[in-house]
Design a protein around this motif. Structure first.
Motif, mmCIF file in Angstrom:
data_model
loop_
_atom_site.group_PDB
_atom_site.id
_atom_site.type_symbol
_atom_site.label_atom_id
_atom_site.label_comp_id
_atom_site.label_asym_id
_atom_site.label_seq_id
_atom_site.Cartn_x
_atom_site.Cartn_y
_atom_site.Cartn_z
ATOM 1 N N UNK A 258 24.564 -21.561 -26.304
ATOM 2 C CA UNK A 258 24.971 -20.842 -25.092
ATOM 3 C C UNK A 258 26.275 -20.066 -25.305
ATOM 4 N N UNK A 259 26.275 -19.243 -26.322
ATOM 5 C CA UNK A 259 27.460 -18.448 -26.634
ATOM 6 C C UNK A 259 27.814 -17.510 -25.488
ATOM 7 N N UNK A 260 29.113 -17.400 -25.190
ATOM 8 C CA UNK A 260 29.586 -16.572 -24.087
ATOM 9 C C UNK A 260 30.240 -15.277 -24.566
ATOM 10 N N UNK A 261 31.100 -15.376 -25.560
ATOM 11 C CA UNK A 261 31.912 -14.224 -25.949
ATOM 12 C C UNK A 261 31.297 -13.490 -27.134
ATOM 13 N N UNK A 262 31.056 -12.202 -26.960
ATOM 14 C CA UNK A 262 30.547 -11.355 -28.035
ATOM 15 C C UNK A 262 31.521 -10.198 -28.247
ATOM 16 N N UNK A 263 31.740 -9.874 -29.494
ATOM 17 C CA UNK A 263 32.667 -8.788 -29.801
ATOM 18 C C UNK A 263 32.054 -7.448 -29.423
ATOM 19 N N UNK A 264 32.841 -6.638 -28.736
ATOM 20 C CA UNK A 264 32.380 -5.297 -28.399
ATOM 21 C C UNK A 264 32.660 -4.369 -29.575
#
Length: 324
Positions: A258-264
């Motif tokens: 359940x990953x939340x943060x993704x690099x833009x």
């Protein structure tokens, strides 16, 4: 904190017999009170001599039945009795004996600082060329560095991140920073990151996806420190294994965690990278800039390393597109 805090060193392992002895030996040699260091090994079911080697340094060896590293760090946090938890990877070599003492200084003098990281990857002439290369570019993936996804000093960019920041406090051994845009966070939390346990307990940390956890920490309190010290991120000498590591990272599915943060991805950075790869000469120019700032013949390999990694990314994206 009026005195030195107790440090719980959390090291996840899995079949690391080739490197773990070096890692733990450098921890043991740190110029820090021995009674204030607790070493916690979280093993994912090693079938080699990893656990036997670890027993020379600690009797706290936890079994991670999930095997997944991110679940293992959660076990380490639950077991830790220190005020500060040092998340160190098995391939991190702390050759500087002052790493621990320098890493905790911001916590002692500024209670609002919630985590600290080394500013540099370091390497010596006795380290292999891949280990030296990543110490020069500030990350283990040249494409990611060009896209702005890095958090250690890059010698051809002359900075440790592309993310906008401000310096809150500057000392001889460290600087305290605040990000201007938390949504554009560097990949904090891996490869020797010291975090206050009290701050960790205020956020969700199971599973310990380092970018997610640090992002939550920064939302609560946006002060962290970069320490003027380097650690060696030891790499396999074989180039094929360097590329396999990138493939594993690309293939990894974080859905179950359940990953939340993704690099833009900054479009301008992506366009610049594409143009540099197409014309190649700009990559050589970056090599020259890097060599001028930190002399090492390994810079001659920089264009090749970027092109190989970029081709690997393109190939993976095409395959993924076809399968979908």
């Amino acid at each position: 904190m009026d005195s030195l805090p107790k440090i719980s060193v959390c090291i996840p392992t899995y079949n690391n017999e080739q490197i773990i002895d070096y890692c733990l030996n450098y921890v043991q040699l740190q110029n820090y009170p021995r009674e204030l260091i607790e070493i916690i090994i979280v093993d994912g079911g090693s079938v080699d001599n990893t656990k036997q080697i670890c027993r020379k340094y600690t009797n706290i060896i936890l079994d991670n039945q999930d095997k997944v590293e991110e679940r293992g760090r959660f076990l380490g946090i639950k077991k830790a009795s220190g005020e500060v938890i040092a998340f160190i990877d098995a391939d991190n070599l702390l050759k500087d004996k002052e790493v621990f003492i320098k890493m905790v200084q911001p916590f002692i003098y500024n209670e609002k600082v919630i985590f600290s990281e080394p500013k540099f990857y370091s390497a010596g002439c006795d380290d292999n060329f891949i280990t030296r290369y990543i110490s020069l570019i500030g990350g283990d993936d040249p494409v990611a560095v060009y896209l702005g996804i890095y958090d250690r000093y890059c010698y051809f960019k002359s900075d440790w991140t592309d993310s906008p920041y401000e310096i809150v406090n500057k000392q001889n051994d460290y600087q305290v920073f605040r990000l201007k845009d938390i949504a554009n966070m560097p990949p904090f939390g891996a490869n020797t990151c010291f975090i206050k346990k009290k701050a960790l307990l205020d956020v969700m940390y199971d599973p310990f996806l380092h970018t997610d956890v640090v992002h939550r920490l920064l939302i609560n309190n946006n002060l962290f420190a970069k320490i003027n010290v380097g650690i060696v991120h030891q790499q396999d000498l074989r180039l094929i294994n360097f590329m396999r590591k990138k493939i594993r990272r690309l293939r990894r599915n974080y859905t179950d965690l359940k990953r939340e943060y993704y690099f833009s991805i900054n479009k301008d950075n992506a366009k610049t990278l594409i143009l540099k790869c197409l014309f190649i000469l700009p990559l050589f120019i970056d090599s020259v800039i890097g060599y001028r700032n930190k002399k090492d013949w390994v810079w001659a390999l920089h264009p090749l390393m970027v092109l190989m990694t970029a081709i690997l990314y393109i190939y993976f994206l095409i395959i993924k597109k076809l399968w979908n």
